[in-house]
Design a protein around this motif. Structure first.
Motif, short mmCIF file in Angstrom:
data_model
loop_
_atom_site.label_atom_id
_atom_site.label_comp_id
_atom_site.label_asym_id
_atom_site.label_seq_id
_atom_site.Cartn_x
_atom_site.Cartn_y
_atom_site.Cartn_z
N GLY A 168 59.04 69.88 15.34
CA GLY A 168 60.49 70.06 15.34
C GLY A 168 60.88 71.51 15.15
N ASP A 169 60.03 72.31 14.51
CA ASP A 169 60.33 73.74 14.31
C ASP A 169 59.71 74.58 15.41
OD1 ASP A 169 61.40 72.87 12.03
OD2 ASP A 169 60.09 73.98 10.68
N LEU A 170 58.97 73.97 16.32
CA LEU A 170 58.22 74.72 17.33
C LEU A 170 58.51 74.19 18.72
CD1 LEU A 170 54.68 74.93 15.70
CD2 LEU A 170 56.10 76.87 16.33
N PRO A 171 58.39 75.04 19.73
CA PRO A 171 58.61 74.58 21.10
C PRO A 171 57.40 73.84 21.65
CG PRO A 171 57.99 76.88 21.10
CD PRO A 171 58.08 76.48 19.66
N LEU A 172 56.95 72.85 20.92
CA LEU A 172 55.72 72.14 21.26
C LEU A 172 55.84 70.70 20.77
CD1 LEU A 172 53.12 74.70 19.90
CD2 LEU A 172 53.18 73.94 22.27
N ARG A 173 55.19 69.77 21.47
CA ARG A 173 54.99 68.43 20.93
C ARG A 173 53.67 68.46 20.17
NH1 ARG A 173 55.13 66.23 25.22
NH2 ARG A 173 57.24 65.46 25.14
N LEU A 174 53.68 68.07 18.91
CA LEU A 174 52.48 68.14 18.08
C LEU A 174 51.92 66.73 17.85
CD1 LEU A 174 53.58 70.66 15.28
CD2 LEU A 174 52.72 71.14 17.58
N VAL A 175 50.61 66.62 17.87
CA VAL A 175 49.93 65.35 17.58
C VAL A 175 48.98 65.60 16.41
CG1 VAL A 175 48.44 63.54 18.50
CG2 VAL A 175 50.07 64.69 20.02
N PRO A 176 49.22 64.98 15.24
CA PRO A 176 48.41 65.25 14.06
C PRO A 176 47.17 64.37 13.94
CG PRO A 176 50.31 63.92 13.45
CD PRO A 176 50.37 64.09 14.96
N THR A 177 46.04 64.99 13.60
CA THR A 177 44.78 64.27 13.40
C THR A 177 44.22 64.56 12.02
OG1 THR A 177 44.23 64.31 15.74
CG2 THR A 177 42.38 64.06 14.23
N TRP A 178 43.81 63.51 11.33
CA TRP A 178 43.16 63.65 10.02
C TRP A 178 41.66 63.83 10.23
CZ3 TRP A 178 40.34 59.30 7.55
CH2 TRP A 178 39.79 59.67 6.30
N LEU A 179 41.15 64.98 9.81
CA LEU A 179 39.71 65.29 9.94
C LEU A 179 39.14 65.60 8.55
CD1 LEU A 179 37.18 65.87 11.74
CD2 LEU A 179 38.13 68.14 12.20
N GLY A 180 39.39 64.69 7.61
CA GLY A 180 38.81 64.84 6.27
C GLY A 180 37.28 64.85 6.36
N ALA A 181 36.73 64.25 7.41
CA ALA A 181 35.28 64.21 7.61
C ALA A 181 34.84 65.35 8.54
CB ALA A 181 34.86 62.86 8.16
N HIS A 182 35.27 66.55 8.21
CA HIS A 182 34.87 67.72 9.01
C HIS A 182 33.56 68.30 8.51
CE1 HIS A 182 36.47 71.75 10.93
NE2 HIS A 182 35.55 71.18 11.66
N GLU A 183 33.29 68.09 7.20
CA GLU A 183 32.08 68.66 6.59
C GLU A 183 31.92 67.96 5.24
OE1 GLU A 183 29.21 69.74 6.36
OE2 GLU A 183 29.31 71.82 7.09
N ALA A 216 49.24 61.10 10.10
CA ALA A 216 48.31 61.32 11.21
C ALA A 216 48.41 60.20 12.24
CB ALA A 216 46.87 61.42 10.70
N THR A 217 48.16 60.56 13.50
CA THR A 217 48.08 59.58 14.58
C THR A 217 46.61 59.22 14.83
OG1 THR A 217 50.00 60.64 15.56
CG2 THR A 217 48.75 59.17 16.99
N PHE A 218 45.74 60.25 14.69
CA PHE A 218 44.31 60.08 14.96
C PHE A 218 43.48 60.36 13.72
CE2 PHE A 218 45.92 60.84 19.21
CZ PHE A 218 45.14 59.99 19.99
N ALA A 219 42.29 59.75 13.68
CA ALA A 219 41.24 60.16 12.74
C ALA A 219 40.08 60.70 13.57
CB ALA A 219 40.76 58.98 11.91
N ASP A 220 39.39 61.70 13.04
CA ASP A 220 38.29 62.35 13.74
C ASP A 220 37.17 62.57 12.72
OD1 ASP A 220 36.72 63.95 15.44
OD2 ASP A 220 38.33 65.37 15.91
N VAL A 221 35.92 62.62 13.20
CA VAL A 221 34.76 62.90 12.33
C VAL A 221 33.85 63.87 13.08
CG1 VAL A 221 32.72 61.88 11.22
CG2 VAL A 221 34.85 60.57 11.30
N PHE A 222 33.27 64.83 12.35
CA PHE A 222 32.27 65.74 12.93
C PHE A 222 30.92 65.04 12.79
CE2 PHE A 222 30.52 70.42 12.66
CZ PHE A 222 29.91 70.27 13.90
N CYS A 223 30.51 64.35 13.85
CA CYS A 223 29.25 63.58 13.85
C CYS A 223 28.17 64.49 14.43
CB CYS A 223 29.44 62.32 14.71
SG CYS A 223 27.97 61.30 14.84
#
Ligand code: NIG
Ligand code: FE
Length: 420
Positions: A168-183, A216-223
């Motif tokens: 809403g503050d940026l000229p972009l549509r943002l999609v948030p992803t939770w990557l608590g499992a990045h490391e 978040a809309t997505f969850a992601d993991v660094f496998c």
């Protein structure tokens, strides 16, 4: 109503509202003498300029003379919430110390985690906002942003709240992803039981809170060997799916570990990286709806000669997307057209394939192929205007910023002057 007129080419990418595969990726549905009519944030008509002028006589014309019009680019993989840059690691790699070795010494993702934990939400917001404004100026209109440099309940929530505030503050549509499992955080690495405590923290504390707060809309993991195992990845992603999140996966980046197969099995929207994907992994993606998201900037910046097998993925029938992977460690660029250049020169894509990969297939990797990524009636009016005569110039002028303006849902977002 706005009518975009006089563009030298209108690259519509129009066609099925889903990931494109095989020969479909070569069809840009490019029009000349065409106009695009936009009302209330949506595209209402695309076609012959003469016919549309006649049909809609009372319009606000947007003169695109001397330029080409495309869908706004969809960057479906970034890690844009971080603090300081990590330029020291570039020289270490040049001296022969690999990415995983740097991580083992406490650098890499761990360095960004130490840094992010010390910063306030406001500070992270200001840093990300400036970086994302630059990203938008290169022609991107939709961007996915991951957390993943917090790795504690409070710091992951802080990162995701920054994304929420930016929307809403940026000229972009943002999609948030939770990557608590990045490391696995450094203080959870000294024993197998500590390690599983971190997985429990992800499952029992972080995930419920992220979902409860709608962050978040997505969850992601660094496998990846040395990071999360396929077993841990399965447990985290299955729980996330059960809690209502859609799935993504950092898979087979440096070594094959069955990540692509797992992404396909779980019905993930995308499996990302894939430079080390196995033959089974290629077949699994081709037989699924999971988009193969390739990040050629990352391999290039890490100094690797190996790139994902894009041609084989397309030939086998996978839907391929391109993304920037914008992050402080392995891909510090917000220049998506540069990634298109690498798509052509490193992954051997045609220009049409690279552009479909950065629009329709990027949208499919975010479950948004019904909404954005093509210029066709009913789609969001997300457009980019380029100082080019031919679409092939977008990847050709490599590193340049040819984008002169973008619109998100019909709203003008920026106006640049061409740099050449
Ligand atoms: O996508 N591969 C894992 N994550 C990022 C790099 C993160 C970092 O080094 O900070 C990537 O390349
Ligand atoms: Fe990544």
């Amino acid at each position: 109503m706005k009518l975009f007129v006089n563009a030298t080419q209108v690259v519509t990418c129009a066609g099925p509202a889903r990931g494109r595969r095989g020969g479909e990726m070569n069809d840009l549905a490019l029009l000349t003498d065409a106009a695009v009519a936009v009302e209330a944030g949506r595209i209402v008509a695309v076609g012959s300029q003469e016919a549309l002028w006649r049909e809609y006589p009372v319009v606000e014309p947007i003169d695109c003379r001397g330029h080409i019009l495309t869908p706004g680019l969809v960057d479906s993989h970034t890690h844009a919430i971080f603090g300081r840059a990590r330029y020291q690691e570039q020289e270490l790699r040049a001296a022969g110390i690999g990415y995983m070795e740097i991580a083992k010494r406490g650098g890499g993702i761990h360095a960004s985690v130490r840094d992010l934990r010390m910063r306030s939400e406001d500070e992270l917001y200001a840093l990300a906002r400036a970086r994302l404004l630059t990203l938008a100026s290169y022609g991107t209109t939709t961007v996915e942003i991951k957390s993943g440099y917090g790795l504690s309940l409070d710091d992951e929530l802080k990162s995701l709240r920054v994304i929420q505030r930016l929307q809403g503050d940026l000229p972009l549509r943002l999609v948030p992803t939770w990557l608590g499992a990045h490391e696995i955080p450094l203080d959870y690495r000294d024993s197998a039981s500590r390690r599983s405590e971190y997985v429990q923290l992800l499952l029992q504390e972080m995930l419920p809170q992220v979902v409860r707060d709608g962050l978040a809309t997505f969850a992601d993991v660094f496998c990846e060997p040395g990071v999360f195992t396929p077993g841990e990845t399965r447990a985290i992603l299955t729980a996330a799916q059960g809690a209502g999140l859609s799935l993504k996966l950092h898979a087979d980046e440096l070594e094959p570990s069955g990540g692509a197969e797992l992404a396909a099995e779980l019905g993930a929207a995308s499996a990302d990286h894939l430079a080390a994907i196995s033959e089974d992994g290629i077949r699994a993606l081709a037989a699924s709806r999971t988009v193969a998201t390739l990040l050629p900037g990352t391999m290039l910046f890490l100094g690797k000669t190996k790139q994902a097998p894009a041609r084989e993925l397309i030939a086998t029938g996978a839907a391929v997307a391109l993304a920037s992977d914008f992050n402080p460690g392995t891909s510090p660029t917000v220049n998506f057209p540069l990634i298109l250049t690498l798509g052509v020169s490193q992954l051997h894509l045609s220009v049409a394939e690279a552009l479909i990969a950065a629009t329709v297939n990027g949208a499919a990797a975010l479950n948004l192929a019904h909404h954005t990524g093509q210029l066709a009636p009913g789609f969001s009016a997300d457009l980019a205007l380029w100082a080019c005569d031919d679409v092939r110039e977008i990847p050709y002028w490599y590193g340049d910023r040819r984008c002169v303006a973008t619109w998100v849902a019909g709203q003008p977002t920026l106006a640049q002057s061409p740099s050449l």
